[in-house]
Design a protein around this motif. Structure first.
Motif, PDB file in Angstrom:
ATOM      1  N   ASP A   1      49.468  57.555  -3.281  1.00  0.00           N
ATOM      2  CA  ASP A   1      50.294  58.579  -2.649  1.00  0.00           C
ATOM      3  C   ASP A   1      49.529  59.483  -1.691  1.00  0.00           C
ATOM      4  OD1 ASP A   1      52.513  57.637  -3.908  1.00  0.00           O
ATOM      5  OD2 ASP A   1      52.720  59.289  -5.331  1.00  0.00           O
ATOM      6  N   SER A   2      48.382  60.000  -2.117  1.00  0.00           N
ATOM      7  CA  SER A   2      47.622  60.893  -1.234  1.00  0.00           C
ATOM      8  C   SER A   2      47.132  60.155   0.002  1.00  0.00           C
ATOM      9  CB  SER A   2      46.441  61.505  -1.986  1.00  0.00           C
ATOM     10  OG  SER A   2      46.883  62.436  -2.948  1.00  0.00           O
ATOM     11  N   LEU A   3      46.703  58.916  -0.177  1.00  0.00           N
ATOM     12  CA  LEU A   3      46.218  58.132   0.955  1.00  0.00           C
ATOM     13  C   LEU A   3      47.342  57.889   1.951  1.00  0.00           C
ATOM     14  CD1 LEU A   3      44.061  55.497  -0.982  1.00  0.00           C
ATOM     15  CD2 LEU A   3      43.338  57.691  -0.008  1.00  0.00           C
ATOM     16  N   LEU A   4      48.528  57.579   1.442  1.00  0.00           N
ATOM     17  CA  LEU A   4      49.681  57.380   2.326  1.00  0.00           C
ATOM     18  C   LEU A   4      50.010  58.665   3.068  1.00  0.00           C
ATOM     19  CD1 LEU A   4      51.918  55.253  -0.062  1.00  0.00           C
ATOM     20  CD2 LEU A   4      51.008  54.497   2.142  1.00  0.00           C
ATOM     21  N   ASN A   5      49.992  59.778   2.362  1.00  0.00           N
ATOM     22  CA  ASN A   5      50.287  61.071   2.971  1.00  0.00           C
ATOM     23  C   ASN A   5      49.306  61.371   4.094  1.00  0.00           C
ATOM     24  OD1 ASN A   5      50.720  63.920   3.423  1.00  0.00           O
ATOM     25  ND2 ASN A   5      51.673  64.038   1.413  1.00  0.00           N
ATOM     26  N   ILE A   6      48.029  61.178   3.813  1.00  0.00           N
ATOM     27  CA  ILE A   6      46.984  61.492   4.792  1.00  0.00           C
ATOM     28  C   ILE A   6      47.056  60.558   5.990  1.00  0.00           C
ATOM     29  CG2 ILE A   6      44.488  61.502   5.178  1.00  0.00           C
ATOM     30  CD1 ILE A   6      44.213  62.415   2.234  1.00  0.00           C
ATOM     31  N   LEU A   7      47.226  59.269   5.738  1.00  0.00           N
ATOM     32  CA  LEU A   7      47.214  58.318   6.842  1.00  0.00           C
ATOM     33  C   LEU A   7      48.453  58.471   7.724  1.00  0.00           C
ATOM     34  CD1 LEU A   7      45.260  56.215   7.856  1.00  0.00           C
ATOM     35  CD2 LEU A   7      46.529  54.474   6.621  1.00  0.00           C
ATOM     36  N   LEU A   8      49.587  58.802   7.123  1.00  0.00           N
ATOM     37  CA  LEU A   8      50.797  58.976   7.910  1.00  0.00           C
ATOM     38  C   LEU A   8      50.822  60.316   8.641  1.00  0.00           C
ATOM     39  CD1 LEU A   8      53.418  57.562   5.387  1.00  0.00           C
ATOM     40  CD2 LEU A   8      53.019  56.675   7.705  1.00  0.00           C
ATOM     41  N   ALA A   9      50.531  61.396   7.917  1.00  0.00           N
ATOM     42  CA  ALA A   9      50.704  62.737   8.478  1.00  0.00           C
ATOM     43  C   ALA A   9      49.412  63.420   8.896  1.00  0.00           C
ATOM     44  CB  ALA A   9      51.444  63.617   7.469  1.00  0.00           C
ATOM     45  N   GLY A  10      48.272  62.869   8.492  1.00  0.00           N
ATOM     46  CA  GLY A  10      47.012  63.536   8.765  1.00  0.00           C
ATOM     47  C   GLY A  10      46.772  64.667   7.791  1.00  0.00           C
ATOM     48  N   THR A  11      45.637  65.305   7.909  1.00  0.00           N
ATOM     49  CA  THR A  11      45.333  66.423   7.015  1.00  0.00           C
ATOM     50  C   THR A  11      44.386  67.386   7.709  1.00  0.00           C
ATOM     51  OG1 THR A  11      44.539  67.022   4.800  1.00  0.00           O
ATOM     52  CG2 THR A  11      43.346  65.282   5.933  1.00  0.00           C
ATOM     53  N   THR A  12      44.506  68.650   7.360  1.00  0.00           N
ATOM     54  CA  THR A  12      43.621  69.679   7.892  1.00  0.00           C
ATOM     55  C   THR A  12      42.376  69.763   7.027  1.00  0.00           C
ATOM     56  OG1 THR A  12      45.522  70.935   8.683  1.00  0.00           O
ATOM     57  CG2 THR A  12      43.436  72.120   8.492  1.00  0.00           C
ATOM     58  N   GLY A  13      41.214  69.749   7.639  1.00  0.00           N
ATOM     59  CA  GLY A  13      39.985  69.858   6.881  1.00  0.00           C
ATOM     60  C   GLY A  13      39.830  71.239   6.283  1.00  0.00           C
ATOM     61  N   PRO A  14      39.118  71.357   5.166  1.00  0.00           N
ATOM     62  CA  PRO A  14      38.904  72.667   4.547  1.00  0.00           C
ATOM     63  C   PRO A  14      38.080  73.572   5.437  1.00  0.00           C
ATOM     64  CG  PRO A  14      37.468  71.013   3.555  1.00  0.00           C
ATOM     65  CD  PRO A  14      38.409  70.274   4.459  1.00  0.00           C
ATOM     66  N   ALA A  15      38.523  74.809   5.583  1.00  0.00           N
ATOM     67  CA  ALA A  15      37.776  75.802   6.360  1.00  0.00           C
ATOM     68  C   ALA A  15      37.445  76.953   5.420  1.00  0.00           C
ATOM     69  CB  ALA A  15      38.597  76.287   7.541  1.00  0.00           C
ATOM     70  N   THR A  16      36.219  76.963   4.924  1.00  0.00           N
ATOM     71  CA  THR A  16      35.773  77.957   3.958  1.00  0.00           C
ATOM     72  C   THR A  16      34.555  78.688   4.487  1.00  0.00           C
ATOM     73  OG1 THR A  16      34.378  76.307   2.875  1.00  0.00           O
ATOM     74  CG2 THR A  16      36.628  76.552   2.032  1.00  0.00           C
ATOM     75  N   ALA A  17      34.160  79.731   3.785  1.00  0.00           N
ATOM     76  CA  ALA A  17      32.970  80.471   4.202  1.00  0.00           C
ATOM     77  C   ALA A  17      31.746  79.574   4.196  1.00  0.00           C
ATOM     78  CB  ALA A  17      32.761  81.662   3.273  1.00  0.00           C
ATOM     79  N   ALA A  18      31.680  78.651   3.234  1.00  0.00           N
ATOM     80  CA  ALA A  18      30.538  77.742   3.153  1.00  0.00           C
ATOM     81  C   ALA A  18      30.673  76.550   4.091  1.00  0.00           C
ATOM     82  CB  ALA A  18      30.376  77.244   1.718  1.00  0.00           C
ATOM     83  N   ASN A  19      31.882  76.314   4.593  1.00  0.00           N
ATOM     84  CA  ASN A  19      32.131  75.165   5.460  1.00  0.00           C
ATOM     85  C   ASN A  19      33.189  75.567   6.492  1.00  0.00           C
ATOM     86  OD1 ASN A  19      32.040  72.320   6.231  1.00  0.00           O
ATOM     87  ND2 ASN A  19      34.082  72.172   5.326  1.00  0.00           N
ATOM     88  N   PRO A  20      32.804  76.421   7.448  1.00  0.00           N
ATOM     89  CA  PRO A  20      33.793  77.016   8.353  1.00  0.00           C
ATOM     90  C   PRO A  20      34.400  76.066   9.371  1.00  0.00           C
ATOM     91  CG  PRO A  20      31.573  77.671   8.979  1.00  0.00           C
ATOM     92  CD  PRO A  20      31.448  76.945   7.678  1.00  0.00           C
ATOM     93  N   THR A  21      33.814  74.897   9.564  1.00  0.00           N
ATOM     94  CA  THR A  21      34.325  73.971  10.585  1.00  0.00           C
ATOM     95  C   THR A  21      34.632  72.617   9.963  1.00  0.00           C
ATOM     96  OG1 THR A  21      32.045  73.384  11.206  1.00  0.00           O
ATOM     97  CG2 THR A  21      33.151  75.094  12.503  1.00  0.00           C
ATOM     98  N   GLY A  22      35.503  72.609   8.983  1.00  0.00           N
ATOM     99  CA  GLY A  22      35.868  71.368   8.320  1.00  0.00           C
ATOM    100  C   GLY A  22      36.527  70.388   9.277  1.00  0.00           C
ATOM    101  N   ALA A  23      36.248  69.117   9.073  1.00  0.00           N
ATOM    102  CA  ALA A  23      36.809  68.073   9.929  1.00  0.00           C
ATOM    103  C   ALA A  23      38.172  67.649   9.407  1.00  0.00           C
ATOM    104  CB  ALA A  23      35.864  66.874   9.976  1.00  0.00           C
TER     105      ALA A  23
END
Length: 422
Positions: free
Chosen positions: A348-370
């Motif tokens: 399910d998650s793979l289908l969701n991501i491949l169809l709709a895409g996903t926003t990378g995590p943007a956190t203080a430790a990782n401000p520029t998530g892919a």
């Protein structure tokens, strides 16, 4: 703290307006959390973040804690309540006893609360933490916003039925430290089982919406798969070290994977703001869980028709970012090699991501998530099925094949775009 057992489905992306409006709140909490003996309001603010209260009690583009978010359950829609200090439409006129009854016992002024609000987990909170949480909630600025909470159809709109549900399923046993375990593991157990209530999303449910005995073994929730958190190497956290868990909860990425969908929101709003001690306690708890053996299916042979077509699609569409070997980029682009999330029974998650895409995590430790783009517009159902089947049966993975019918069903459920070329 209204939150439904299907909470992960309600957070398929970070709501930009909400994230901006709560930024100051989270920043203040982050500054306060390092006090060695934080108490009262500041400690209550930390507890609210650990419980991720803002996620369910804030509508897209709305003000923090003012409610209005529709929680789409298998039984119908419940709308999260306004828990600001407004006396008319919020909980400004409540007493501590009323607050405690709602949060830990599932009883509101209008009767029993639906388990959309995880009082079954919060019941484990200590008296002291409840007092501090109340001290903080009372400081939340009032917002006048009337919310009609119960939109369930008959017969689910009859609150009296919850008396039976509670009698069957509500375990009121408070949290009790295990004397055979370390202080860190006990602290982690308290955080995971009560405040963060991880089992609400990561434990399969029975027909009536209560946790099954398969604790933390993962389950699919309307378009996303909350992964297995048990200690097994194939679908769970067996290959993750304690530091991998800490890094993931702090930044949204680690050497194995990057968060997506609902889990990204949990990390951005909640876990990245926990103290190092609490993050390590959570990791210690999960690594202390018993090892679990799972049945590993044999991977499909490379000569399988879907595998051949999927490999070709992978090299064209995926290898630029994930590399031809599937290794990815550490702490940015997930590796596909021996990835437990890819080995999950449900795609399910793979289908969701491949169809709709996903926003990378943007956190203080990782401000520029892919992030990852969606391919619904570009790939037909059979092409997506083939590439996912290839990924799930190569590079050290082994999982059931994905069919074009699976993709079509997910595309319809997501309302994803149809292919615009032929």
């Amino acid at each position: 703290m209204a939150r439904h057992q299907l909470r992960s489905t309600l957070r398929a992306c970070i709501r930009g307006g909400v994230a901006l409006s709560v930024a100051a709140l989270l920043a203040n909490a982050a500054r306060a959390q390092d006090a060695p003996a934080a108490t009262g309001i500041e400690h209550g603010r930390y507890l609210a973040i650990a419980g991720d209260c803002v996620a369910c009690h804030t509508a897209p583009g709305g003000k923090p804690f003012a409610g209005g978010l529709d929680l789409k359950t298998p039984f119908g829609v419940i709308t999260a309540s306004n828990i600001t200090s407004d006396k008319e439409t919020g909980i400004g006129s409540w007493t501590f006893q009323q607050f405690d009854a709602a949060v830990r016992h599932g009883k509101g002024p209008s009767g029993n609360l639906y388990p959309a609000m995880p009082y079954t987990a919060y019941v484990k909170m200590t008296d002291a933490d409840m007092a501090d949480l109340w001290a903080y909630i009372r400081t939340v600025p009032p917002v006048s916003q009337k919310v009609v909470e119960n939109k369930l159809p008959f017969p689910y709109n009859i609150r009296a039925a919850l008396v039976v549900w509670n009698a069957l399923f509500f375990d009121r046993t408070p949290f009790t430290p295990d004397s055979t375990r370390s202080a860190a593991v006990n602290r982690g157990a308290y955080l995971v089982e009560a405040l963060e209530h991880c089992g609400i999303c990561h434990t399969p449910k029975n027909a009536l919406g209560h946790d099954s005995s398969a604790t933390y073994q993962g389950t699919s929730l309307q378009g996303w798969h909350a992964p297995d958190l048990t200690n097994n190497d194939h679908t769970g956290l067996g290959t993750w070290s304690a530091e991998d868990i800490v890094t993931y909860l702090r930044s949204g990425t680690n050497r194995h994977t990057a968060s997506s969908g609902p889990m990204t929101e949990v990390i951005v709003n909640s876990t990245q703001h926990l103290t190092d001690a609490d993050l390590h306690a959570i990791a210690a708890y999960f690594k202390a869980l018993p090892a679990r053996t799972v049945d590993v299916p044999p991977p499909l042979p490379a000569t399988n028709a879907q595998m051949v077509a999927g490999r070709r699609e992978f090299l064209v569409q995926c290898s630029a970012c994930h590399t031809s070997s599937g290794q990815g980029v550490a702490n940015m682009i997930p590796t596909l090699q021996g990835n437990p999330a890819i080995n999950a029974k449900s795609p399910d998650s793979l289908l969701n991501i491949l169809l709709a895409g996903t926003t990378g995590p943007a956190t203080a430790a990782n401000p520029t998530g892919a992030g990852m783009p969606g391919f619904a517009w570009k790939l037909h159902d059979d092409q997506i099925a083939n590439v996912l089947t290839y990924i799930r049966n190569s590079q050290g993975n082994a999982a059931p094949a994905v069919s074009a019918a699976d993709v079509a069903k997910a595309r319809k459920a997501l309302g994803a775009q149809q292919v615009v070329w032929h």
